[in-house]
Motif scaffolding. Structure first.
Motif, PDB file in Angstrom:
ATOM      1  N   ARG A 144       1.440  -5.459   3.709  1.00 51.28           N
ATOM      2  CA  ARG A 144       0.476  -6.349   4.359  1.00 51.28           C
ATOM      3  C   ARG A 144       0.659  -7.786   3.900  1.00 51.28           C
ATOM      4  O   ARG A 144       0.899  -8.031   2.720  1.00 51.28           O
TER       5      ARG A 144
ATOM      6  N   HIS B  44     -11.919  -2.264   9.856  1.00 54.08           N
ATOM      7  CA  HIS B  44     -10.888  -1.241   9.988  1.00 54.08           C
ATOM      8  C   HIS B  44     -10.994  -0.271   8.831  1.00 54.08           C
ATOM      9  O   HIS B  44     -11.671  -0.539   7.833  1.00 54.08           O
TER      10      HIS B  44
ATOM     11  N   HIS C 138     -14.055  -1.538   6.486  1.00 56.80           N
ATOM     12  CA  HIS C 138     -14.118  -2.828   5.797  1.00 56.80           C
ATOM     13  C   HIS C 138     -13.394  -3.907   6.587  1.00 56.80           C
ATOM     14  O   HIS C 138     -12.693  -3.633   7.566  1.00 56.80           O
TER      15      HIS C 138
ATOM     16  N   ASP D 109     -10.897  -7.284   5.451  1.00 53.72           N
ATOM     17  CA  ASP D 109     -10.157  -7.670   4.245  1.00 53.72           C
ATOM     18  C   ASP D 109     -10.686  -8.982   3.665  1.00 53.72           C
ATOM     19  O   ASP D 109     -10.981  -9.920   4.399  1.00 53.72           O
TER      20      ASP D 109
ATOM     21  N   ASN E 271      -9.464   2.208   0.938  1.00 58.70           N
ATOM     22  CA  ASN E 271      -9.148   1.597   2.235  1.00 58.70           C
ATOM     23  C   ASN E 271      -9.623   2.448   3.398  1.00 58.70           C
ATOM     24  O   ASN E 271      -9.565   2.021   4.544  1.00 58.70           O
TER      25      ASN E 271
ATOM     26  N   MET F 259       3.062   0.924   3.357  1.00 55.58           N
ATOM     27  CA  MET F 259       2.717  -0.127   4.304  1.00 55.58           C
ATOM     28  C   MET F 259       2.803  -1.467   3.559  1.00 55.58           C
ATOM     29  O   MET F 259       2.530  -1.521   2.355  1.00 55.58           O
TER      30      MET F 259
ATOM     31  N   LEU G  55       0.877  -1.171   0.000  1.00 53.60           N
ATOM     32  CA  LEU G  55       0.000   0.000   0.000  1.00 53.60           C
ATOM     33  C   LEU G  55       0.910   1.215   0.000  1.00 53.60           C
ATOM     34  O   LEU G  55       1.563   1.504   0.998  1.00 53.60           O
TER      35      LEU G  55
ATOM     36  N   GLU H 251      -3.322   7.188  10.328  1.00 56.27           N
ATOM     37  CA  GLU H 251      -3.545   6.132  11.326  1.00 56.27           C
ATOM     38  C   GLU H 251      -4.422   5.032  10.721  1.00 56.27           C
ATOM     39  O   GLU H 251      -5.029   5.218   9.670  1.00 56.27           O
ATOM     40  N   THR H 252      -4.517   3.907  11.407  1.00 56.81           N
ATOM     41  CA  THR H 252      -5.499   2.889  11.038  1.00 56.81           C
ATOM     42  C   THR H 252      -6.433   2.721  12.230  1.00 56.81           C
ATOM     43  O   THR H 252      -5.983   2.662  13.380  1.00 56.81           O
TER      44      THR H 252
ATOM     45  N   ARG I 228       3.519   7.492   2.115  1.00 54.42           N
ATOM     46  CA  ARG I 228       3.153   6.460   3.099  1.00 54.42           C
ATOM     47  C   ARG I 228       3.321   5.118   2.409  1.00 54.42           C
ATOM     48  O   ARG I 228       2.885   4.948   1.274  1.00 54.42           O
TER      49      ARG I 228
HETATM   50  C1  OGA Z   1      -5.188  -2.835   4.908  1.00 55.35           C
HETATM   51  C2  OGA Z   1      -5.824  -1.521   5.144  1.00 55.35           C
HETATM   52  C3  OGA Z   1      -5.471   0.673   5.989  1.00 55.35           C
HETATM   53  C4  OGA Z   1      -4.324   1.573   6.178  1.00 55.35           C
HETATM   54  O1  OGA Z   1      -3.959  -2.909   4.902  1.00 55.35           O
HETATM   55  O2  OGA Z   1      -5.920  -3.818   4.754  1.00 55.35           O
HETATM   56  O3  OGA Z   1      -7.016  -1.418   5.017  1.00 55.35           O
HETATM   57  O4  OGA Z   1      -4.351   2.364   7.142  1.00 55.35           O
HETATM   58  N1  OGA Z   1      -5.020  -0.548   5.519  1.00 55.35           N
HETATM   59  O5  OGA Z   1      -3.389   1.505   5.391  1.00 55.35           O
END
Ligand code: OGA
Ligand code: MN
Length: 295
Positions: A272, A257, A108, A110, A104, A270, A81, A134-135, A268
């Motif tokens: 997963r 989330h 939701h 996943d 996102n 990330m 991401l 943030e998440t 940013r």
């Molecule tokens: C995920 C998602 C949200 C985020 O990785 O499944 O929904 O904050 N991430 O990046």
């Protein structure tokens, strides 16, 4: 291992245990697994994360998903991401990568749109914006337990349709490509996922859910909206502000989330990993009897 509660009735930080401990040590895995079943969201701080370590940790919980067509990381066990384009620069707000991050930001769970839904997602922060990003998590288990007995009983026998193209269409028409639509036909799941370890039920819904099986479309959508509103009520969430070295894992059967926005010019990134749900995780109870018969 210490378990430090973080959120309103769910979510906890695990201290005194690393990803490598869980990956290599049966007792550490058993303790983390028990905490996962109980708290639904687990935070590990100050980890030295590599892709290999994240995957070895993730594999403990079950079979890793292969990233779907159309996502960054396609064909691997990683979902990337990112808002950083191929030239190393942050992409503009209307770029496909930005729009996908925006999708996102809808509540939701996943992989509810996949043929095999997900047990857990494991997310590590690699590049963090200075503010925002943030998440946020809610417990759909606690939301289920807030419903009256009549409603709980009714939902156990209701089934909702989930479609990736539907949630993406809320952000931009055509955000789901023809290849994605073809690969991801709508799926129908029981609206309650009962945890086989502790017997507790959770509302199973997401931004991907567009209708209730056998119900008139508007009435089904109304029921879904009502339940989403209940689950995401003010005060019900745990907001995770990312720090370098953070890894968060969550139970997709019992939580929803969403990502939170951050200034568009900031990068940013990330990574997963996602673990498919198996029979032991209760997936066999989730299909409607009619769709099982059709298979
Ligand atoms: C995920 C998602 C949200 C985020 O990785 O499944 O929904 O904050 N991430 O990046
Ligand atoms: Mn997600």
């Amino acid at each position: 291992m210490d378990v430090i509660p973080l959120g309103p009735g769910f979510a906890a930080e695990l201290r005194g245990v690393t990803l490598a401990d869980v990956a290599c040590d049966d007792a550490a895995y058993a303790a983390a697994r028990a905490a996962f079943e109980e708290h639904s969201v687990l935070v590990f701080r100050d980890q030295e994360v590599t892709d290999e370590l994240q995957l070895a940790f993730s594999r403990r919980f079950g079979p890793p998903e292969v990233t779907k067509v159309g996502s960054q990381g396609e064909g691997s066990h990683f979902v990337i991401l990112s808002t950083i384009g191929p030239d190393g620069k942050v992409v503009p707000a209307d770029h496909r990568l930005s729009l996908r991050n925006k999708a996102n930001q809808l509540w939701h769970t996943d992989a509810s749109f996949k043929r095999v839904p997900a047990l857990t997602s494991i997310l590590s922060a690699r590049v963090i914006p200075a503010e925002g990003g943030e998440t946020e998590y809610v417990s759909t288990r606690l939301a289920f337990e807030r419903l009256d007995a009549g409603m709980r009983e009714k939902l156990e026998n209701y089934f909702a349709w989930h479609d990736y193209a539907y949630s993406r269409s809320q952000i931009a028409p055509g955000l789901a490509t023809p290849e994605e639509r073809a690969a991801l036909p709508p799926q129908c799941w029981r609206m309650v996922w009962r945890n086989p370890v502790n017997g507790r039920g959770a509302i199973y819904l997401a931004s991907h859910a567009y209708g209730v099986d056998g119900m008139e479309p508007a009435a089904g959508k109304r029921l879904i909206d009502e339940l989403m509103t209940l689950a995401t009520a003010p005060g019900a969430s745990y907001l995770h502000p990312w720090r370098k070295g953070d890894v968060v894992m969550w139970d997709n059967r019992a939580t929803m989330h969403r990502g939170r926005p951050w200034p568009a010019h900031e990068a940013r990134l990330m990574v997963r990993t996602t673990i498919s749900a198996t029979e032991a995780d209760g997936v066999g109870t989730m299909r409607s009897p009619s769709s099982q018969a059709a298979e």
